[in-house]
Scaffold this active site. Structure first.
Site, short mmCIF file in Angstrom:
data_model
loop_
_atom_site.label_atom_id
_atom_site.label_comp_id
_atom_site.label_asym_id
_atom_site.label_seq_id
_atom_site.Cartn_x
_atom_site.Cartn_y
_atom_site.Cartn_z
N GLY A 1 5.18 -9.16 -24.07
CA GLY A 1 5.34 -8.71 -22.69
C GLY A 1 6.75 -8.25 -22.39
N CYS A 2 7.73 -9.00 -22.86
CA CYS A 2 9.13 -8.65 -22.59
C CYS A 2 9.53 -7.37 -23.32
CB CYS A 2 10.05 -9.81 -22.95
SG CYS A 2 9.74 -11.28 -21.93
N THR A 3 8.95 -7.15 -24.50
CA THR A 3 9.22 -5.91 -25.23
C THR A 3 8.65 -4.72 -24.47
OG1 THR A 3 9.30 -7.05 -27.35
CG2 THR A 3 8.85 -4.67 -27.41
N ALA B 1 11.90 -13.96 -22.60
CA ALA B 1 12.38 -14.05 -23.98
C ALA B 1 12.33 -12.71 -24.69
CB ALA B 1 11.56 -15.07 -24.77
N ALA C 1 10.89 -4.11 -21.40
CA ALA C 1 12.17 -3.51 -21.77
C ALA C 1 11.99 -2.05 -22.19
CB ALA C 1 12.81 -4.31 -22.90
#
Length: 159
Positions: free
Chosen positions: A48-50, A43, A53
């Site tokens: 974590g995804c930030t 998401a 990325a």
């Protein structure tokens, strides 16, 4: 847990056409002749995804100079991806797979353990597709932090 499809190095990369954060479509097979890093994340705009990325963003020059394109794929809608890309300064395509068809074809959606419970969800995964459209790297259950650095080492692109 039930057995689910997993891809391995040497397998053909499943083709896809998905909309990106700007509403344009990206088709994997149109990138033949180039190496492509395809990563799947749960998401946009989550911690974590930030981090993941931003690690790709910060390594993008090295990857691009070595001939790699980077594509991030999540179930998020294009509008959410656009906000995420703008907020974090992400300049590589973020693709939207809300029905999880591509995620499933790549083995990046299914049963996983989350805090000790078995749940259905996105399995954080990273792949490298070679110029012929074959998988050179297939990694499942990668950590949000540190796996981009590991990938750079595997590809001999460390600074």
């Amino acid at each position: 847990m039930t057995e689910q499809k997993r891809l391995s190095p040497g397998d053909p990369a499943p083709d896809f056409t998905l909309p990106d954060s700007r509403g344009e479509t990206v088709t994997l097979s149109e990138l033949r002749g180039r190496s492509v890093v395809v990563y799947f994340y749960p998401a946009a705009a989550t911690p974590g995804c930030t981090r993941e990325a931003c690690d790709f963003r910060d390594s993008l020059g090295r990857l691009n100079d070595a001939g790699y394109r980077v594509l991030g794929i999540s179930p998020d809608e294009p509008g959410k991806l656009a906000n995420f890309a703008e907020k974090e300064g992400l300049t590589f395509p973020l693709l939207s797979d809300p029905d999880r068809t591509v995620l499933t074809a790549w083995g990046a959606f299914g049963e996983k353990k989350n805090y000790g419970r078995v749940v259905q969800g996105v399995i954080r995964s990273t792949f490298v597709v070679d110029p012929a459209g074959t998988l050179a790297v297939a990694r499942y259950n990668v950590k949000a932090t540190g796996h981009v650095a590991r990938l750079l080492r595997e590809l001999d692109l460390e600074a």
